[in-house]
Design a protein around this motif. Structure first.
Motif, PDB file in Angstrom:
ATOM      1  N   ALA A   7      72.173  13.879 -43.739  1.00 57.31           N
ATOM      2  CA  ALA A   7      71.511  14.542 -42.620  1.00 57.31           C
ATOM      3  C   ALA A   7      70.006  14.642 -42.828  1.00 57.31           C
ATOM      4  CB  ALA A   7      72.098  15.936 -42.414  1.00 57.31           C
ATOM      5  N   THR A   8      69.539  14.682 -44.055  1.00 54.22           N
ATOM      6  CA  THR A   8      68.122  14.885 -44.302  1.00 54.22           C
ATOM      7  C   THR A   8      67.407  13.620 -44.751  1.00 54.22           C
ATOM      8  OG1 THR A   8      68.430  15.436 -46.614  1.00 54.22           O
ATOM      9  CG2 THR A   8      68.548  17.254 -45.028  1.00 54.22           C
ATOM     10  N   GLY A   9      68.112  12.685 -45.330  1.00 46.05           N
ATOM     11  CA  GLY A   9      67.482  11.476 -45.826  1.00 46.05           C
ATOM     12  C   GLY A   9      66.789  11.651 -47.164  1.00 46.05           C
ATOM     13  N   ILE A  10      66.819  12.839 -47.751  1.00 47.14           N
ATOM     14  CA  ILE A  10      66.197  13.043 -49.064  1.00 47.14           C
ATOM     15  C   ILE A  10      67.118  12.456 -50.119  1.00 47.14           C
ATOM     16  CG2 ILE A  10      65.509  14.754 -50.782  1.00 47.14           C
ATOM     17  CD1 ILE A  10      64.628  16.554 -48.504  1.00 47.14           C
ATOM     18  N   VAL A  11      66.542  11.641 -50.968  1.00 43.36           N
ATOM     19  CA  VAL A  11      67.280  11.047 -52.067  1.00 43.36           C
ATOM     20  C   VAL A  11      66.586  11.462 -53.353  1.00 43.36           C
ATOM     21  CG1 VAL A  11      67.960   8.879 -53.169  1.00 43.36           C
ATOM     22  CG2 VAL A  11      68.033   9.085 -50.678  1.00 43.36           C
ATOM     23  N   LEU A  12      67.374  11.921 -54.300  1.00 46.72           N
ATOM     24  CA  LEU A  12      66.860  12.313 -55.609  1.00 46.72           C
ATOM     25  C   LEU A  12      67.622  11.561 -56.680  1.00 46.72           C
ATOM     26  CD1 LEU A  12      66.819  16.172 -55.059  1.00 46.72           C
ATOM     27  CD2 LEU A  12      64.839  14.657 -55.055  1.00 46.72           C
ATOM     28  N   THR A  13      66.905  10.900 -57.558  1.00 46.01           N
ATOM     29  CA  THR A  13      67.572  10.240 -58.672  1.00 46.01           C
ATOM     30  C   THR A  13      67.739  11.231 -59.816  1.00 46.01           C
ATOM     31  OG1 THR A  13      65.531   9.523 -59.758  1.00 46.01           O
ATOM     32  CG2 THR A  13      66.470   8.044 -58.059  1.00 46.01           C
ATOM     33  N   LYS A  14      68.611  10.903 -60.727  1.00 49.56           N
ATOM     34  CA  LYS A  14      68.798  11.759 -61.893  1.00 49.56           C
ATOM     35  C   LYS A  14      67.507  11.828 -62.699  1.00 49.56           C
ATOM     36  CE  LYS A  14      72.800  12.393 -63.814  1.00 49.56           C
ATOM     37  NZ  LYS A  14      74.035  12.261 -64.611  1.00 49.56           N
ATOM     38  N   GLN A  15      66.760  10.735 -62.760  1.00 50.58           N
ATOM     39  CA  GLN A  15      65.481  10.751 -63.487  1.00 50.58           C
ATOM     40  C   GLN A  15      64.486  11.696 -62.830  1.00 50.58           C
ATOM     41  OE1 GLN A  15      66.692   9.625 -66.455  1.00 50.58           O
ATOM     42  NE2 GLN A  15      64.498   9.352 -66.690  1.00 50.58           N
ATOM     43  N   GLU A  16      64.487  11.750 -61.508  1.00 51.36           N
ATOM     44  CA  GLU A  16      63.604  12.691 -60.815  1.00 51.36           C
ATOM     45  C   GLU A  16      64.031  14.132 -61.086  1.00 51.36           C
ATOM     46  OE1 GLU A  16      62.130  10.032 -57.007  1.00 51.36           O
ATOM     47  OE2 GLU A  16      64.135  10.943 -56.962  1.00 51.36           O
ATOM     48  N   LEU A  17      65.329  14.383 -61.068  1.00 51.12           N
ATOM     49  CA  LEU A  17      65.815  15.724 -61.392  1.00 51.12           C
ATOM     50  C   LEU A  17      65.451  16.102 -62.828  1.00 51.12           C
ATOM     51  CD1 LEU A  17      69.330  15.681 -59.703  1.00 51.12           C
ATOM     52  CD2 LEU A  17      67.324  17.013 -58.994  1.00 51.12           C
ATOM     53  N   ARG A  18      65.504  15.150 -63.728  1.00 53.90           N
ATOM     54  CA  ARG A  18      65.115  15.410 -65.113  1.00 53.90           C
ATOM     55  C   ARG A  18      63.624  15.750 -65.207  1.00 53.90           C
ATOM     56  NH1 ARG A  18      69.473  14.121 -68.062  1.00 53.90           N
ATOM     57  NH2 ARG A  18      70.740  12.324 -67.497  1.00 53.90           N
ATOM     58  N   ALA A  19      62.792  15.032 -64.449  1.00 51.07           N
ATOM     59  CA  ALA A  19      61.347  15.293 -64.464  1.00 51.07           C
ATOM     60  C   ALA A  19      61.038  16.679 -63.910  1.00 51.07           C
ATOM     61  CB  ALA A  19      60.611  14.220 -63.660  1.00 51.07           C
ATOM     62  N   VAL A  20      61.674  17.045 -62.813  1.00 47.91           N
ATOM     63  CA  VAL A  20      61.474  18.377 -62.225  1.00 47.91           C
ATOM     64  C   VAL A  20      61.947  19.451 -63.197  1.00 47.91           C
ATOM     65  CG1 VAL A  20      62.295  19.917 -60.384  1.00 47.91           C
ATOM     66  CG2 VAL A  20      61.494  17.613 -59.826  1.00 47.91           C
ATOM     67  N   THR A  21      63.085  19.228 -63.828  1.00 46.52           N
ATOM     68  CA  THR A  21      63.623  20.200 -64.775  1.00 46.52           C
ATOM     69  C   THR A  21      62.727  20.321 -66.006  1.00 46.52           C
ATOM     70  OG1 THR A  21      65.848  19.765 -63.970  1.00 46.52           O
ATOM     71  CG2 THR A  21      65.668  20.848 -66.107  1.00 46.52           C
ATOM     72  N   LEU A 103      68.223  18.867 -49.656  1.00 44.24           N
ATOM     73  CA  LEU A 103      68.190  19.438 -48.312  1.00 44.24           C
ATOM     74  C   LEU A 103      66.738  19.677 -47.926  1.00 44.24           C
ATOM     75  CD1 LEU A 103      70.922  22.178 -48.859  1.00 44.24           C
ATOM     76  CD2 LEU A 103      71.242  19.937 -47.805  1.00 44.24           C
ATOM     77  N   ALA A 104      66.358  19.299 -46.733  1.00 46.79           N
ATOM     78  CA  ALA A 104      64.985  19.499 -46.256  1.00 46.79           C
ATOM     79  C   ALA A 104      64.793  20.959 -45.877  1.00 46.79           C
ATOM     80  CB  ALA A 104      64.687  18.581 -45.084  1.00 46.79           C
ATOM     81  N   ASP A 105      64.789  21.806 -46.878  1.00 43.92           N
ATOM     82  CA  ASP A 105      64.717  23.249 -46.713  1.00 43.92           C
ATOM     83  C   ASP A 105      63.575  23.762 -47.583  1.00 43.92           C
ATOM     84  OD1 ASP A 105      65.126  26.001 -46.733  1.00 43.92           O
ATOM     85  OD2 ASP A 105      67.134  25.898 -47.583  1.00 43.92           O
ATOM     86  N   ALA A 106      62.676  24.544 -47.001  1.00 42.00           N
ATOM     87  CA  ALA A 106      61.519  25.049 -47.735  1.00 42.00           C
ATOM     88  C   ALA A 106      61.921  25.852 -48.970  1.00 42.00           C
ATOM     89  CB  ALA A 106      60.657  25.898 -46.806  1.00 42.00           C
TER      90      ALA A 106
END
Length: 181
Positions: A7-21, A103-106
């Motif tokens: 529904a939102t089109g946001i895609v997150l890779t595991k590497q991106e989640l690792r970088a954010v974490t 999710l495209a949620d602020a």
């Protein structure tokens, strides 16, 4: 493997989640001693930060990561002193960052920048509620944001209103990271 919400089109890779974490864990690590000075026998925030680092460095998301996040939140609620509570909330935010939803949620911006905002507030309170200390930490957190963190952040709406002083710090950091200064 990418994580997506159709529904939102946001895609997150595991590497991106690792970088954010990793970014969030770095923020929490910087204020962990504030909690530990107040509660030297309580390992819950440190365990949350350690679990966040483990995921950021290649570990898996799992029950331990979630459990340590919840435990750090309980430590924050039990902390008594506000600065120690915000330091524990930074640790909780770091472990929670691994669960950023596509999710495209602020409100999802809190998963990306919440640890830094709570860290800034903990430092402000430790310095007698000195807002300049918080502003300095926000600038430090902005400089630490990697291009990957900026790229992920740019997929979400701006940080939401509200949230008291931590919300103000969150919005300041969000704006600074997005504009690059």
């Amino acid at each position: 493997m990418p994580v997506a919400n159709g529904a939102t089109g946001i895609v997150l890779t595991k590497q991106e989640l690792r970088a954010v974490t990793g970014y969030a864990a770095g923020s929490a690590q910087e204020v962990l001693e504030i909690f530990e000075r107040a509660h030297p026998a309580d390992p819950r925030p440190r365990e949350a930060v350690d679990a966040a680092w483990a995921f950021a460095r290649g570990g898996e998301r799992g029950k331990l990561l979630r459990d340590t996040a919840w435990a750090a939140l309980r430590a924050a609620r039990e902390a008594g002193a506000a600065a120690a509570g915000h330091a524990a909330r930074a640790a909780m935010s770091a472990a929670s960052a691994a669960y950023l939803h596509p999710l495209a949620d602020a409100h999802r911006v809190k998963h990306i920048l919440g640890a830094a905002a709570h860290a800034a507030r903990a430092l402000e309170l430790t310095a007698g509620d000195d807002r300049d200390v918080g502003a300095d930490h926000i600038e430090h957190a902005r400089r630490r944001a990697t291009p990957v963190v900026l790229d992920v952040l740019s997929r979400y709406p701006a940080a939401p209103p509200g949230g008291g002083r931590v919300g103000d710090l969150l919005r300041e950091l969000d704006e600074a990271v997005r504009r690059g200064s």
